[in-house]
Design an enzyme around this catalytic site. Sequence first.
Site, PDB file in Angstrom:
ATOM      1  N   GLY A 239      -0.204  -4.822   0.780  1.00 53.97           N
ATOM      2  CA  GLY A 239      -1.469  -4.610   0.086  1.00 53.97           C
ATOM      3  C   GLY A 239      -1.639  -5.467  -1.144  1.00 53.97           C
TER       4      GLY A 239
ATOM      5  N   ASP B 191      -1.506  -7.140   7.883  1.00 54.27           N
ATOM      6  CA  ASP B 191      -2.950  -6.894   7.798  1.00 54.27           C
ATOM      7  C   ASP B 191      -3.514  -7.442   6.492  1.00 54.27           C
ATOM      8  OD1 ASP B 191      -1.682  -4.959   6.214  1.00 54.27           O
ATOM      9  OD2 ASP B 191      -3.197  -3.422   6.631  1.00 54.27           O
TER      10      ASP B 191
ATOM     11  N   GLY C 210       0.823  -1.199   0.000  1.00 55.62           N
ATOM     12  CA  GLY C 210       0.000   0.000   0.000  1.00 55.62           C
ATOM     13  C   GLY C 210       0.861   1.254   0.000  1.00 55.62           C
TER      14      GLY C 210
ATOM     15  N   GLU D 223       5.533  -6.182   7.653  1.00 52.69           N
ATOM     16  CA  GLU D 223       4.984  -5.055   8.416  1.00 52.69           C
ATOM     17  C   GLU D 223       5.580  -4.867   9.810  1.00 52.69           C
ATOM     18  OE1 GLU D 223       2.247  -5.929   5.130  1.00 52.69           O
ATOM     19  OE2 GLU D 223       3.193  -7.179   6.649  1.00 52.69           O
TER      20      GLU D 223
END
Length: 352
Positions: A132, A163, A84, A155
């Site tokens: 992402g 996530d 992302g 992450e």
Amino acid sequence: ISHTVCIYLPREHRLQPIISKSEVLLEKVGRAGVITINRPKVLNALNLPMIRQIYPQLKKWENDKETEIVIIKGAGGKAFCAGGDIRAVTEAGKAGDPLAEDFFREEYILNNAIGACKKPYIALIDGITMGGGVGLSVHGRFRVASEKTLFAMPETAIGLFPDVGGGYFLPRLRGKLGLFLALTGFRLKGRDVQRAGVATHFVESKKIPDLEKELVDLKSPSADDVSRVYTSLCFFFFFLLSKSRSSPSFCLSLSHSLCLLSQTLARMSPTSLKITFKQLQAGAALSLPDVLVMEYRLSQACMRGCDFYEGVRAVLVDKDQSPKWNPSTLEELSDQTVEQCFSSLGEKDLTF
């Protein structure tokens, strides 16, 4: 600079111009909806405008009788999607801008839509696939890796957690592999992506255009039809256990690996490590929607904290690779503090 382009399909397929922002190309090719992530200069990093283009088109194709399958791929040859747009989220979080809420909320809604898609969803993860990009692919029915695929969920190195539904798919990998990948950010490459269960199939990169052509040429394709196409072009691989586990060289290799593992974990955010461990424990027994609700709470906890901003500074901005975590050790982080990260956001909770 984003601009509007008009895409026309080949003559052998029904001509149907579609207006699309250049960062995401949305095409109807035969009976296939094709999504191309088109930011190759930034390794196809995902931003909020792109999410807002992909989600409604995916829902439209899902309910369109003329669309039988959905294919998603990345442009440029280097990456499917490297993650992302973390820098934009970081700046928004610092400023209290709603982007820090909207990005995670709408990204997770898209992740859930991919997982629930009634049509065969095929992700061609030919190249870097992280963060992402994992969310755009791993929840679909088919994930095709190549020798160029580089998969990771890194992450914890930037004060975040794996996530985009990581709490759902990672604990469902065999053994404790998912936990290892989540805590360390370890990179899987090529055939290992399929061996691990992240990808469902493996195809040589040079054959992916042929695979895509066969898929879009299918007439009224079912999931079984798609599988048969893969059978003709894909190779299947399985874990091979070493026959020399008791040898001195194996023992030395194991000792060296454990040392490297300890060094890797020591570089990660202690808060991220504890959150991630609890996330995967809980996620193993939850549905994907429930995991995403949990992860949205965690995302906002990270936005309220300090490690995320420090991690992005150290890894992506200044690139000194020396983050100053707060707290700096696992022992300093109380279970109560971790538990608070999982608390309901009330009216701001994610809903589907």
